[in-house]
Design a protein around this motif. Structure first.
Motif, PDB file in Angstrom:
ATOM      1  N   GLN A  98       0.694  -1.250  -0.128  1.00 17.25           N
ATOM      2  CA  GLN A  98       0.120  -0.030  -0.160  1.00 17.25           C
ATOM      3  C   GLN A  98       0.898   1.058   0.116  1.00 17.25           C
ATOM      4  N   MET A  99       0.904   1.767  -1.136  1.00 16.76           N
ATOM      5  CA  MET A  99       1.998   3.037  -1.289  1.00 16.76           C
ATOM      6  C   MET A  99       1.029   4.327  -1.445  1.00 16.76           C
ATOM      7  N   PRO A 100       1.403   5.206  -1.077  1.00 20.99           N
ATOM      8  CA  PRO A 100       0.800   6.695  -1.021  1.00 20.99           C
ATOM      9  C   PRO A 100       0.433   6.802  -2.381  1.00 20.99           C
ATOM     10  N   VAL A 101      -0.922   7.267  -2.792  1.00 17.68           N
ATOM     11  CA  VAL A 101      -1.012   7.724  -4.071  1.00 17.68           C
ATOM     12  C   VAL A 101      -0.907   9.222  -4.346  1.00 17.68           C
ATOM     13  N   TYR A 102      -1.179  10.128  -3.288  1.00 15.61           N
ATOM     14  CA  TYR A 102      -1.285  11.414  -3.412  1.00 15.61           C
ATOM     15  C   TYR A 102      -0.079  12.222  -3.742  1.00 15.61           C
ATOM     16  N   PRO A 103       1.262  11.668  -3.652  1.00 13.11           N
ATOM     17  CA  PRO A 103       2.296  12.218  -4.205  1.00 13.11           C
ATOM     18  C   PRO A 103       2.124  12.505  -5.701  1.00 13.11           C
ATOM     19  N   LEU A 104       2.046  11.229  -6.479  1.00 17.58           N
ATOM     20  CA  LEU A 104       2.000  11.452  -7.556  1.00 17.58           C
ATOM     21  C   LEU A 104       0.669  12.159  -8.155  1.00 17.58           C
ATOM     22  N   LYS A 105      -0.521  12.298  -7.510  1.00 15.95           N
ATOM     23  CA  LYS A 105      -1.250  13.207  -7.902  1.00 15.95           C
ATOM     24  C   LYS A 105      -1.145  14.485  -7.557  1.00 15.95           C
ATOM     25  N   MET A 106      -0.421  14.806  -6.674  1.00 20.21           N
ATOM     26  CA  MET A 106       0.244  16.095  -6.570  1.00 20.21           C
ATOM     27  C   MET A 106       1.236  16.627  -7.708  1.00 20.21           C
ATOM     28  N   ALA A 107       2.017  15.681  -8.178  1.00 25.70           N
ATOM     29  CA  ALA A 107       2.842  15.848  -9.352  1.00 25.70           C
ATOM     30  C   ALA A 107       2.211  16.183 -10.754  1.00 25.70           C
ATOM     31  N   MET A 108       0.849  15.681 -10.795  1.00 23.38           N
ATOM     32  CA  MET A 108       0.063  15.992 -11.943  1.00 23.38           C
ATOM     33  C   MET A 108      -0.306  17.287 -12.010  1.00 23.38           C
ATOM     34  N   CYS A 109      -0.663  17.725 -10.744  1.00 23.70           N
ATOM     35  CA  CYS A 109      -0.765  19.181 -10.622  1.00 23.70           C
ATOM     36  C   CYS A 109       0.337  20.322 -10.931  1.00 23.70           C
ATOM     37  N   LEU A 110       1.308  19.848 -10.187  1.00 24.34           N
ATOM     38  CA  LEU A 110       2.464  20.595 -10.442  1.00 24.34           C
ATOM     39  C   LEU A 110       2.992  20.595 -12.011  1.00 24.34           C
ATOM     40  N   ALA A 111       2.922  19.403 -12.820  1.00 23.59           N
ATOM     41  CA  ALA A 111       3.044  19.137 -14.367  1.00 23.59           C
ATOM     42  C   ALA A 111       2.354  20.038 -15.063  1.00 23.59           C
ATOM     43  N   ALA A 112       0.949  20.121 -14.764  1.00 22.60           N
ATOM     44  CA  ALA A 112       0.133  20.990 -15.336  1.00 22.60           C
ATOM     45  C   ALA A 112       0.393  22.563 -15.242  1.00 22.60           C
ATOM     46  N   GLY A 113       0.871  22.757 -14.153  1.00 17.78           N
ATOM     47  CA  GLY A 113       1.302  24.189 -13.924  1.00 17.78           C
ATOM     48  C   GLY A 113       2.422  24.476 -14.907  1.00 17.78           C
ATOM     49  N   LEU A 114       3.455  23.732 -14.893  1.00 21.23           N
ATOM     50  CA  LEU A 114       4.716  23.585 -15.526  1.00 21.23           C
ATOM     51  C   LEU A 114       4.425  23.627 -17.095  1.00 21.23           C
ATOM     52  N   LEU A 115       3.451  22.708 -17.554  1.00 21.82           N
ATOM     53  CA  LEU A 115       3.214  22.826 -18.970  1.00 21.82           C
ATOM     54  C   LEU A 115       2.458  24.251 -19.432  1.00 21.82           C
ATOM     55  N   MET A 116       1.585  24.756 -18.583  1.00 23.79           N
ATOM     56  CA  MET A 116       0.672  25.925 -18.678  1.00 23.79           C
ATOM     57  C   MET A 116       1.773  27.237 -18.941  1.00 23.79           C
ATOM     58  N   LEU A 117       2.855  27.123 -18.039  1.00 22.40           N
ATOM     59  CA  LEU A 117       4.077  28.362 -17.862  1.00 22.40           C
ATOM     60  C   LEU A 117       4.785  28.079 -18.994  1.00 22.40           C
ATOM     61  N   GLN A 118       5.149  26.825 -19.519  1.00 25.56           N
ATOM     62  CA  GLN A 118       5.916  26.787 -20.855  1.00 25.56           C
ATOM     63  C   GLN A 118       5.110  27.270 -22.085  1.00 25.56           C
ATOM     64  N   GLY A 119       3.821  26.922 -22.052  1.00 29.71           N
ATOM     65  CA  GLY A 119       2.929  27.485 -22.886  1.00 29.71           C
ATOM     66  C   GLY A 119       2.952  28.999 -22.952  1.00 29.71           C
ATOM     67  N   VAL A 120       2.835  29.444 -21.950  1.00 33.79           N
ATOM     68  CA  VAL A 120       2.961  31.016 -21.951  1.00 33.79           C
ATOM     69  C   VAL A 120       4.120  31.373 -22.606  1.00 33.79           C
ATOM     70  N   ALA A 121       5.367  30.805 -22.143  1.00 34.37           N
ATOM     71  CA  ALA A 121       6.796  31.070 -22.762  1.00 34.37           C
ATOM     72  C   ALA A 121       6.623  31.123 -24.422  1.00 34.37           C
ATOM     73  N   GLU A 122       6.039  30.091 -24.682  1.00 30.95           N
ATOM     74  CA  GLU A 122       5.852  29.680 -26.111  1.00 30.95           C
ATOM     75  C   GLU A 122       4.976  30.696 -26.804  1.00 30.95           C
ATOM     76  N   VAL A 123       3.902  31.493 -26.415  1.00 30.25           N
ATOM     77  CA  VAL A 123       3.016  32.374 -26.667  1.00 30.25           C
ATOM     78  C   VAL A 123       3.872  33.614 -26.834  1.00 30.25           C
ATOM     79  N   ILE A 124       4.592  33.950 -25.764  1.00 31.20           N
ATOM     80  CA  ILE A 124       5.438  35.085 -25.922  1.00 31.20           C
ATOM     81  C   ILE A 124       6.583  35.085 -26.825  1.00 31.20           C
ATOM     82  N   LYS A 125       7.142  33.828 -27.225  1.00 34.45           N
ATOM     83  CA  LYS A 125       8.066  33.727 -28.216  1.00 34.45           C
ATOM     84  C   LYS A 125       7.408  34.211 -29.681  1.00 34.45           C
TER      85      LYS A 125
END
Length: 164
Positions: free
Chosen positions: A127-154
């Motif tokens: 029984q491994m905790p699942v919430y760290p992986l699910k928190m990583a999904m949220c962090l990944a979504a934020g990083l992806l969105m930020l990179q999208g902002v950078a790409e749009v600025i470019k």
């Protein structure tokens, strides 16, 4: 400056997370050797490798976007001039990318918060905790969105990074 900071953040995250590929490959090899050479399968290796691969896969979205490694359908835009390609790319970000990443961010936050509150664990052999992986999904979504902002600025300023 903003583009460089966002791209640099995704570069650092991508390089750090890439180490996980070595980790889950080592665990898979370890499990296969124990299972087929010594006839002693592990109870934990599959679950750990699966979680590590999920973390690896989701966290590299911003890094992949930074390096233009996402799947693109350029059949229509390849025939257009540079200006028209930029407009098409901008429209793609506004119409498809940002709505997707917003839903990904908000839903993964709700998903992770609920998992954290419940202390969610896997139902497998261990029984491994699942919430760290699910928190990583949220962090990944934020990083992806930020990179999208950078790409749009470019795109808006018609600039390419020197490191690409």
């Amino acid at each position: 400056m903003i583009v460089r900071a966002i791209s640099g953040l995704n570069e650092v995250v991508g390089r750090i997370v890439s180490v996980f590929a070595v980790g889950f490959a080592a665990i898979i090899i370890y499990d296969v050797v124990l299972r087929y050479v010594f006839n002693e399968p592990t109870r934990w290796a599959f679950d750990v490798a699966k979680q590590m691969f999920g973390f690896y896969f989701v966290m590299l979205g911003g890094y992949a976007l930074r390096h233009k490694a996402h799947v693109r359908v350029d059949i229509v835009t390849e025939k257009l001039g540079r200006g028209a390609q930029r407009v098409a790319d901008l429209l793609g970000y506004v119409v498809f990318f940002f709505p997707f990443t917003w839903v990904f961010l908000t839903r993964s936050w709700e998903f992770a918060a609920r998992s954290w509150a419940q202390g969610e664990v896997t139902y497998g052999a261990i029984q491994m905790p699942v919430y760290p992986l699910k928190m990583a999904m949220c962090l990944a979504a934020g990083l992806l969105m930020l990179q999208g902002v950078a790409e749009v600025i470019k795109l808006i300023f018609d600039r390419q990074e020197a490191s690409e």
